[in-house]
Design an enzyme around this catalytic site. Structure first.
Site, PDB file in Angstrom:
ATOM      1  CB  ILE A 179      -7.580  11.639   7.112  1.00  0.00           C
ATOM      2  CG1 ILE A 179      -8.764  11.945   8.024  1.00  0.00           C
ATOM      3  CG2 ILE A 179      -8.062  11.450   5.679  1.00  0.00           C
ATOM      4  CD1 ILE A 179      -9.365  13.317   7.788  1.00  0.00           C
ATOM      5  CG  ASP A 195     -20.026 -15.388 -26.950  1.00  0.00           C
ATOM      6  OD1 ASP A 195     -20.885 -16.282 -26.867  1.00  0.00           O
ATOM      7  OD2 ASP A 195     -19.863 -14.684 -27.949  1.00  0.00           O
ATOM      8  CG  ASN A 203      -0.514  12.423   6.987  1.00  0.00           C
ATOM      9  OD1 ASN A 203       0.520  11.986   7.500  1.00  0.00           O
ATOM     10  ND2 ASN A 203      -1.678  12.427   7.613  1.00  0.00           N
ATOM     11  CG  ASP A 223       2.930   9.569   5.012  1.00  0.00           C
ATOM     12  OD1 ASP A 223       4.111   9.572   5.406  1.00  0.00           O
ATOM     13  OD2 ASP A 223       1.954   9.364   5.746  1.00  0.00           O
TER      14      ASP A 223
END
Length: 900
Positions: free
Chosen positions: A296, A340, A732, A736
């Site tokens: 993960i 527009d 992680n 990371d």
């Protein structure tokens, strides 16, 4: 009254009050024009129909925004890992995962809540008052208290409080730009019209949200609140389904694939460990948990959120208020911008552009203030008529311009002022004695002025109407000649030619008479024409050119006339010159329903680049048709009529200054300076963000896959786990996230707007990216396992010491891998990575964090790391640098191939 309520509550045909004559309309509402409603009737109807208010779109409550932060497959996987950790008694791992969840949700919640509060500040509205006739007397009440059947009285400057069927209209002109997009005031009358008359042409109706430009009106309230045309458009906006942004779709896709991969690998490795290797259940659970955490990318939501939040901050500095984080990225993927016209591409303010006379012409952009009229007597006479025959004013309030009156007359006054002529000084020379107000049927107006015992008559109006009552034409400064039919026809043709350029034309004429009672519209002398235009906004052409250079189609969608829309489209660069074969203008009625059109008709729509006389439903259909084709669509606008399409589009962009509340409430982004070029900055920033997020994803997945491979191979081979669950989580979430975040907020390369938009079907990671991820991850995992085995069998370290070596090898390998993510066109040293100060700061911080993981006793005990000697550190540095050297070799090969 039952029939009345049925009409208002039924189909659009039953709302056709413009097709009902005055007598029947009053009978339907059981009211007399002279008396109005009684107090009791008004109260009873207020209870029955409710207050005259639109249902305001509610901002998301804080708790819903908070819950939205958990709607991610990555968050679900982390939650599952936390549950597994707590269920097996691994409290440190469980609390660590919960801490990650808390950080993710807090960052996302704070960023989005700030955006919602900022948008709410733009939506504060005030109540206004209006005059009605009740019980035979005029009284002023709050607009919210108006009920169907009320007799309402309005004058210049008033807002129309409800949908009214006109009973009386005295020289009435109305600004309907917020509803129809028409930039010029529309003349109104009381005649009954055909039932199938288009909204923009229902000249016997007044609609809620518009304003009176000139004249007076008396009308009966035919619809209030949500039953008005404004309410109907608001309901369309509410029913229009918002779309999930491209980045959300891609990240969710990636998350689902990672979830499947994680579950498959965890089950497979657990089965091998339990059945083949006959490992204990505790070790199998520990391995499965390690794999789940490793697979993960915990930092992905944080990095994506912060990268988008920084984009939001940068856009706020450029006067763009972003409502949702992903909106900035969505602009980076946009392939079509529906713009527009009025107030978006143009200034929503008429200006004098050209004066055309029989004795010479004057273009305002070529004129020099104070000198333009010196040798142009004919031009001066035309301008004098335009100033004298005029009911507007250029008043100032608190040092700011506060013009009142018809936009065309305001433009004449402003143009005269620019050329050194003012109405006040002209009136001192020729005092006004009589006014014939503009009459829609006659299409002209006149004023009488005293001059040397006689009267000077100034007349202006539609070219054909004025030319029809002229007997002479200006020939020289002080002479005239008869106006014959051929000359009259030539001037009508000239007027049509100028109208084809998008100009609004007025003809000017004059005469002198002995009495004030003479007919103003006979035996006039034709002086010439004036052309007015709602001009393009400054710098809008450069912005559109930049969009087109970036491969983005800019198409105009407006409620205005086709000729005017085409002229503005040429002026701003949406289409080429007058003879450009690629200029295709389609009327709104020709678009058709998305469910009913065939492929040939779809192609006709795709070839068009100007859409004129478009209703709110047709704007919505147009967005749907392009989205069905797979296009990423942005819609800009400022009017009530834009709201449904703004909400339906992949990203809706409203104008902050001139925009209506209806537009701002549903928009994803509000331009506080109304500048179209801000959109270009947003597109550029969106592309930068996606490129940076892609680099971050490649970085995190490469290192995470390396962790999975290392754990899976070690489990299958019966070796010790090279990484423990908390060690993986530490890497992680901390070591990371900071390099990934540094990559995610990197600066632009300068080439973003030179490339076409990404394909709507392109995922976050292409096949080439997955090939690189797999190759570098395999190499990194090999280095980690080699370091583990060498530490244990060559250096003779204990198991926890060897695991510390493999842990640090992977950690430093990740840090050095950051430099591999440079563009293949960039050199080794002078590239966008090495020039990014955030990268160097992130690496320094991570090195400190890794040292703390080994040398701080409390943290070391939690992570189960051990202090190492110089030999293990040399092994760590050697094995960790191998992926960097291999990666830079690959990049150099790629760079040379590109150079060839």
């Amino acid at each position: 009254m039952d029939s009345t309520s049925d009409k208002r509550g039924g189909s659009p045909e039953k709302h056709a009050w413009h097709a009902v004559d005055i007598k029947d309309t009053l009978a339907e509402f059981d009211v007399r024009k002279e008396n109005g409603l009684t107090g009791d009737e008004a109260q009873e109807r207020l209870k029955r129909y409710g207050p005259n208010q639109l249902r305001e779109a509610q901002s998301q409550p804080w708790w819903r925004i908070l819950l939205g932060q958990f709607q991610s497959i990555v968050i679900y996987l982390l939650g599952g890992a936390a549950i597994l950790a707590f269920a097996t008694g691994r409290l440190p791992e469980g609390f660590a995962v919960l801490a990650v969840l808390l950080v993710n949700t807090t960052i996302g919640f704070v960023s989005e809540w700030k955006a919602v509060r900022s948008m709410a500040a733009l939506r504060r509205l005030g109540e206004h008052m209006t005059r009605v006739r009740r019980e035979g007397n005029e009284r002023e009440i709050a607009a919210s208290e108006i009920v169907p059947g009320d007799i309402v009285m309005l004058e210049a400057g008033d807002l129309v409080p409800a949908d009214l069927r006109l009973l009386e209209a005295e020289h009435l002109r109305v600004n309907e730009a917020p509803l129809t997009g028409e930039s010029v005031a529309v003349s109104k009358m009381t005649d009954t019209l055909a039932a199938d008359t288009d909204l923009a042409d229902r000249n016997n109706m007044l609609y809620k949200g518009t304003s009176i430009a000139d004249g007076t009106a008396v009308g009966v309230a035919a619809a209030t609140g949500s039953e008005t045309e404004l309410g109907r458009v608001s309901a369309l906006a509410e029913s229009a389904e918002g779309t999930v942004t491209p980045l959300q779709r891609r990240l969710d896709q990636l998350g689902r694939r990672l979830a499947i991969l994680t579950i498959f690998i965890a089950i497979a490795v657990a089965a091998v460990g339990f059945l083949v290797r006959e490992q204990q259940a505790a070790l199998v659970i520990e391995t499965a948990l390690a794999l789940g955490v490793a697979a993960i990318p915990e930092g992905l939501p944080i990095v994506a959120t912060i990268a988008l939040a920084r984009g939001m901050y940068l856009m706020a500095a450029r006067n763009a208020l972003v409502n949702q984080l992903t909106a900035v990225e969505t602009l980076g993927a946009t392939r079509v911008i529906f713009s527009d016209k009025t107030g978006t591409l143009t200034e929503n303010r008429m200006r004098l552009q050209k004066i055309v006379t029989p004795t010479g012409d004057l273009a305002m952009e070529e004129a020099e203030t104070g000198e333009a009229l010196a040798d142009k007597a004919g031009v001066r006479r035309v301008l004098e008529v335009g100033l004298l025959c005029n009911g507007a004013s250029l008043k100032q309030q608190q040092g700011e311009d506060n013009p009142r009156g018809d936009p065309t007359e305001i433009a004449l006054l402003a143009g005269g002022k620019d050329l050194g002529l003012e109405r006040k000084s002209l009136l001192e020379e020729r005092p006004e004695s009589r006014v014939e107000k503009f009459e829609p049927r006659l299409k002209k107006m006149a004023t009488f002025h005293q001059e040397n015992g006689r009267y000077y008559v100034a007349v202006k109006g539609a070219p054909e109407a004025v030319l029809d009552v002229c007997s002479d034409i200006l020939a020289a400064e002080d002479s005239t000649e008869p106006l014959d039919d051929d000359t009259r026809r030539q001037w009508i043709e000239r007027a049509n030619e100028l109208a084809g350029e998008g100009l609004r034309l007025l003809a000017m004429a004059e005469k002198k008479t002995e009495t004030e009672d003479s007919d103003p519209y006979e035996k006039l002398c034709f002086l010439g024409l004036v052309g007015l235009l709602d001009p393009p906004r400054e710098k809008v052409k450069e912005a559109i050119d930049a969009c087109q250079a970036a491969g983005i189609r800019v198409e105009m969608v407006t409620g205005d006339q086709a000729e005017t829309a085409t002229a503005i489209a040429r002026a701003v660069g949406i289409v080429g010159g007058k003879d450009d074969p690629e200029t295709v203008c389609m009327l709104g009625r020709d678009i058709g329903s998305p469910e009913d059109i065939d492929e040939d008709h779809q192609e006709k729509i795709y070839r068009a680049n100007i859409f004129a006389r478009v209703s709110p439903e047709q704007k919505l259909d147009l967005v749907t048709i392009y989205q069905n084709r797979g296009e990423i669509v942005a819609m800009t606008g400022d009017g009530v009529n834009d709201a449904p399409a703004l909400k339906k589009a992949d990203i809706g962009i409203a104008m902050g200054k001139r925009g209506t509340e209806a537009a701002k409430q549903v928009a994803d982004m509000v331009l506080k300076d109304d500048a179209f070029e801000t959109i270009v900055a947003a597109v550029r920033q969106g592309r930068v963000i996606f490129g940076n997020i892609r680099k971050s994803v490649v970085f995190m997945l490469t290192t995470n896959v390396a962790e999975v491979l290392a754990v899976a191979i070690a489990t299958g081979a019966g070796w010790p786990l090279p990484l423990l669950p908390l060690q993986i989580l530490y890497l992680n979430v901390l070591t990371d996230v900071f390099p990934a975040l540094a990559l995610g907020v990197g600066p632009a390369s300068g080439n973003e707007m030179k490339e076409p938009p990404r394909s709507p079907r392109e995922s976050v990671l292409t096949r080439a990216h997955w090939t690189e991820i797999t190759g570098f991850a395999a190499l990194m995992a090999t280095c980690v396992l080699a370091a583990l085995l060498l530490a244990e069998h060559w250096l003779g370290l204990t198991e926890l010491e060897a695991v510390t070596v493999s842990f640090l090898t992977l950690a430093f390998g990740k840090l050095w891998f950051t430099f591999v993510l440079r563009n293949p066109r960039s050199p080794i040293l002078g590239n966008e990575i090495t020039r990014n100060p955030w990268v160097w700061g992130a690496l320094a911080l991570c090195i400190v964090l890794l040292a703390a993981a080994v040398y701080l006793p409390l943290l070391s005990g939690l992570l189960q790391t051990r202090i190492l000697g110089w030999q293990p550190w040399l092994l760590i540095l050697t094995m960790s640098v191998i992926p960097l050297l291999a990666g830079q070799t690959v990049r150099e090969i790629q760079r040379r191939r590109v150079a060839e």
